[in-house]
Enzyme design. Structure first.
Site, PDB file in Angstrom:
ATOM      1  CE  LYS A  77      72.905   6.205 -61.000  1.00  0.00           C
ATOM      2  NZ  LYS A  77      74.016   7.236 -61.710  1.00  0.00           N
ATOM      3  CB  SER A 153      71.673   9.307 -63.679  1.00  0.00           C
ATOM      4  OG  SER A 153      73.198   8.980 -63.515  1.00  0.00           O
ATOM      5  CB  SER A 177      75.350  11.412 -62.759  1.00  0.00           C
ATOM      6  OG  SER A 177      74.888  11.442 -64.109  1.00  0.00           O
TER       7      SER A 177
END
Length: 471
Positions: A77, A153, A177
């Protein structure tokens, strides 16, 4: 090779059946084929990945142990540091913010032989919503249906793993997330206990996170199979001087009763029939496997947890918000400002009281899980929603916040959870989560394995069959 499970990829490299270079190049070819359709991988690390694979192949040829994840390509990420690569958080003003070193989980995965092949997309600064859209890289599309969000996310990693662009993904979770993109993309994810994995989320050495960010945000892996999650978990677990929160707890605990509490509608706020059905199917699989399954009225201290979570975090955001707001790009401020309207910042007296509420919630969950070592429930109480609905207006924000309520409460309680698919409904993945006692990720993984055995592995998939109108 990109279709193989991560543990199969590693076994093939360790045995010499394939080389790490072949494995990495197969994934790079897959990224070239699929990423233009889904926009999940943001910074491709092709040259570095091939060079690391060559070095691993030389070590294997010399008889060295190349690790349990030898050659497995993984994505990271945009908020987690990879040495020598910008950690952009999806923000234009951070696009040249080159990381001097790997974050602890990246270093652990590398030490186990895994190879980072790219950074992945996320909502700008993780604050622009739960849909994976960043100011710097744009929208990531759900590989099943681009008219719904892939979640966030950590949506870029969910999509990368679901499409076979990586064997593993590394994201983080402060309220769903990793679990939400896993559920929406048809893969599995582990949200570990707070203190299980070492992490470092500082932008600069002097930028230590406030209390809520210390307690709620944890890094976690995404994978196509529960066995792959287990392999990543065992590599990532453990103490580190870079993170004094991480503790050396064994990855397997004492035997526990095979008893599961089931709550399809936490708080009685409503649950969509497809989600209720997914929880019911998973409960049936566990029961058939010998678990004692009991429907219970509710989860512990839900209202207290949701209230404390929102007000603590919004209070912590407030001092820096005028500056942070400018980093989010057009429209990126809406989600946090709607959250502030829903959970207004509090004064210091109330903030101190809320820190005590956190302990009370943790105690209530500990007592509940002392009787039921596992809780089965939804990741999201609605089917996948349209991209960005949480930021459009107060109604959309409330819908998404309510649907994530079990993720939010278990994040505040610091508990481990595994999200696992339960099949398809109307062409979209469905899934559930298994929540466990602190530091009993092994129980969550065991229960998730039973669910996976019943419903199978859904991915990899090739890209969205439906695209937004006008695309």
């Amino acid at each position: 090779m990109w279709e193989w499970a991560a543990v199969e990829q590693a076994a093939a490299v360790r045995s010499g059946r394939v080389s790490a270079v072949e494995l990495v190049r197969a994934h790079l070819d897959r990224i070239a084929e699929v990423n233009p359709r889904v926009n999940a991988v943001t910074q491709l690390l092709a040259e570095q990945a091939v060079e690391q694979a060559r070095a691993l192949d030389r070590r294997r040829a010399a008889g060295e142990d190349v690790g349990p994840l030898a050659g497995v390509p993984f994505t990271v990420k945009e908020s987690i540091a990879v040495r020598g690569v910008p950690t952009t958080h999806g923000a234009v003003r951070l696009k040249d913010f080159v990381a001097p070193d790997d974050a602890p989980p990246v270093a652990r995965l590398r030490a186990a032989g895994a190879i980072p092949v790219g950074h992945t997309n996320m909502p700008t600064l993780t604050l622009a919503g739960v849909h994976t859209r960043s100011e710097l890289f744009g929208d990531t599309l759900n590989p099943w249906d681009a008219t719904v969000t892939p979640g966030g996310s950590s949506g870029g990693d969910g999509v990368a793993v679901a499409t076979g662009m990586a064997g593993l993904g590394l994201g983080n979770d402060a309220g769903g997330s990793v679990r939400l993109p896993a559920s929406f993309c048809g893969v599995a994810a582990l949200k570990p206990t707070c203190g299980r994995f070492a992490a470092d989320h500082r932008l600069r050495p002097e930028d230590e996170p406030p209390l809520g960010a210390q307690l709620f945000v944890v890094d976690g892996p995404l994978a196509r199979t529960v066995a792959d999650l287990r392999a990543a978990f065992e590599v990532l677990a453990g103490a580190s001087p870079r993170d004094p929160r991480a503790v050396p707890v064994p990855v397997r605990g004492e035997p526990a009763p095979r008893r599961v509490a089931v709550v399809a509608d936490p708080g009685g706020r409503g649950v969509h029939p497809t989600v209720r059905a997914a929880v019911g199917r998973a409960a049936g699989a566990l029961s058939d496997a010998g678990y004692e399954v009991a429907e219970v009225p509710d989860v512990p201290a839900l209202d207290e947890a949701l209230s404390a979570y929102g007000r603590l975090l919004m209070t912590e955001f407030t001092p820096a918000w005028p500056v942070v707001r400018t980093l989010l790009g057009e429209g990126g401020h809406r989600y946090v400002e709607q959250s502030m309207a829903e959970s207004p910042p509090v004064d210091v007296t109330e903030y101190v009281r809320l820190t005590g509420v956190v302990l009370g919630v943790k105690r209530a969950w500990a007592e509940f899980l002392d009787r039921y070592p596992l809780l089965l429930g939804p990741v999201f109480t609605e089917p996948p929603v349209a991209p960005g609905v949480e930021s459009r207006d107060a109604a959309g924000h409330a819908l998404v916040g309510s649907a994530l309520r079990l993720c939010t409460a278990t994040s505040l309680a610091g508990l481990p959870a595994v999200a696992v698919p339960t099949g398809l409904a109307e062409g979209l993945p469905t899934g559930v989560q298994l929540v466990g006692r602190a530091f009993r990720e092994d129980l969550c993984l065991a229960g998730a394995s039973v669910v996976e055995e019943r419903f199978g592995v859904l991915t990899p998939v090739g890209g969205p069959a439906r695209t937004p109108a006008g695309s």
